[in-house]
Design an enzyme around this catalytic site. Structure first.
Site, PDB file in Angstrom:
ATOM      1  N   GLU A   1       0.851  -1.187   0.000  1.00  0.00           N
ATOM      2  CA  GLU A   1       0.000   0.000   0.000  1.00  0.00           C
ATOM      3  C   GLU A   1       0.886   1.236   0.000  1.00  0.00           C
ATOM      4  OE1 GLU A   1      -2.289  -0.608   3.554  1.00  0.00           O
ATOM      5  OE2 GLU A   1      -0.748   0.207   4.863  1.00  0.00           O
TER       6      GLU A   1
ATOM      7  N   HIS B   1      -4.017   2.809   7.675  1.00  0.00           N
ATOM      8  CA  HIS B   1      -2.864   2.525   8.519  1.00  0.00           C
ATOM      9  C   HIS B   1      -2.036   3.778   8.789  1.00  0.00           C
ATOM     10  CE1 HIS B   1      -3.006  -1.862   6.924  1.00  0.00           C
ATOM     11  NE2 HIS B   1      -3.707  -1.738   8.043  1.00  0.00           N
TER      12      HIS B   1
END
Length: 289
Positions: A213, A251
């Site tokens: 990511e 995150h």
């Protein structure tokens, strides 16, 4: 064969009597994981009412490890207690520590990581779903119902995308050797390269899926490692292509700052290393199949 966990894993659960610890301990036991003890300070001498019988509870990790022969621990404790839980597990000499706890401050994790680097303990997490070897053992919260024994290794920064991709593989009849969720925090234990090394050395893993990511440079470092060291095919997906710069997406480590950490940069590095990169998670399974 598998990496990190199998039927020989003897697991302790730190925080076994809490809500999350109780629920997921029973899920792990039901999957077949050998949970040999729990650790809750002040509750030593009691038993946890497990799915397959009582599990002894200890006041300290060291005592639990000595009494049970444990070789792994999983941490289900709040963020303010999690660093001490990791220190204690490392001091007890446990070779594998899995920490699912989120919201641990970065400065505290810097200290924890430096401490663990001086010892023989491997850390997975924090802020991760754990790992699972189908038909062998499950340490964490990856649903046991979605996996199937096989030869595709999976390593991912995203828990949710791990579930999606693993379920899609299983639906297509493609089994997995081990699935590892490394977590998306900026400071953590095992990163992509360490897990790729283990998969490369594992004779039961024929190819690998790597789910990354935006944010940081772990994927770029992994691309360089793959180009130089991996003989097994690696297929990848990078989440966050449409994320605006400067905004954290999910995150703590998923943030594009300036020109650093973009999906485009990660994809370019991986493709230059010979990795096929899917444009959406569903395409990964088509590439594997």
């Amino acid at each position: 064969m598998s990496i990190l966990v199998d039927k020989n894993t003897r697991l302790l659960v730190q925080g076994i009597t809490g809500r999350e610890g109780t629920f997921h301990t029973n899920q792990m036991i039901a999957f077949g994981t050998n949970v040999v003890g729990g650790v809750v300070p002040g509750k030593g001498g009691q038993n946890f009412d497990g799915e397959k019988g009582p599990v002894p509870i200890f006041d300290t990790v060291r005592k639990a490890a000595e009494e049970t022969g444990a070789n792994a621990t999983i941490i289900f404790v709040p963020a303010k207690f999690a660093p001490d839980a990791m220190y204690e597990a490392a001091d007890a000499g446990l070779p594998l520590i899995v920490c699912l706890t989120e919201h641990i401050p970065v400065l505290e994790m810097i200290s924890v990581r430096a401490y663990l680097d001086q010892r023989d303990s491997r850390l997975i997490g924090p802020n991760c779903p754990g790992l699972i070897t189908p038909g062998e053992a499950k340490l964490g919260i990856i649903p046991g119902s979605i996996v199937k024994p096989g030869h595709v290794g999976v390593v991912s920064r995203s828990g949710t995308l791990t579930y999606e991709v693993v379920y899609a593989l299983t639906q297509r009849g493609i089994g997995q050797s081990t699935c590892v969720g490394i977590g998306g925090d900026p400071i953590k234990g095992l990163d992509f390269i360490e897990v790729l090394e283990l998969f490369e050395a594992d004779p039961d893993t024929s190819e690998v899926i790597m789910i990354g990511e935006i944010g940081g440079n772990a994927e770029e470092k992994a691309a360089a490692y793959i180009a130089q060291n991996m003989t097994k095919r690696v297929t990848s997906f990078i989440a966050g292509r449409s994320a605006p710069p400067g905004r954290r997406m999910g995150h703590a480590g998923a943030i594009v700052e300036g020109k650093s950490g973009t999906a485009e940069g990660k994809i370019a590095a991986l493709e230059a290393a010979g990795v096929q990169v899917a444009d959406n998670p569903d395409r990964i399974v088509d590439m594997i199949a």
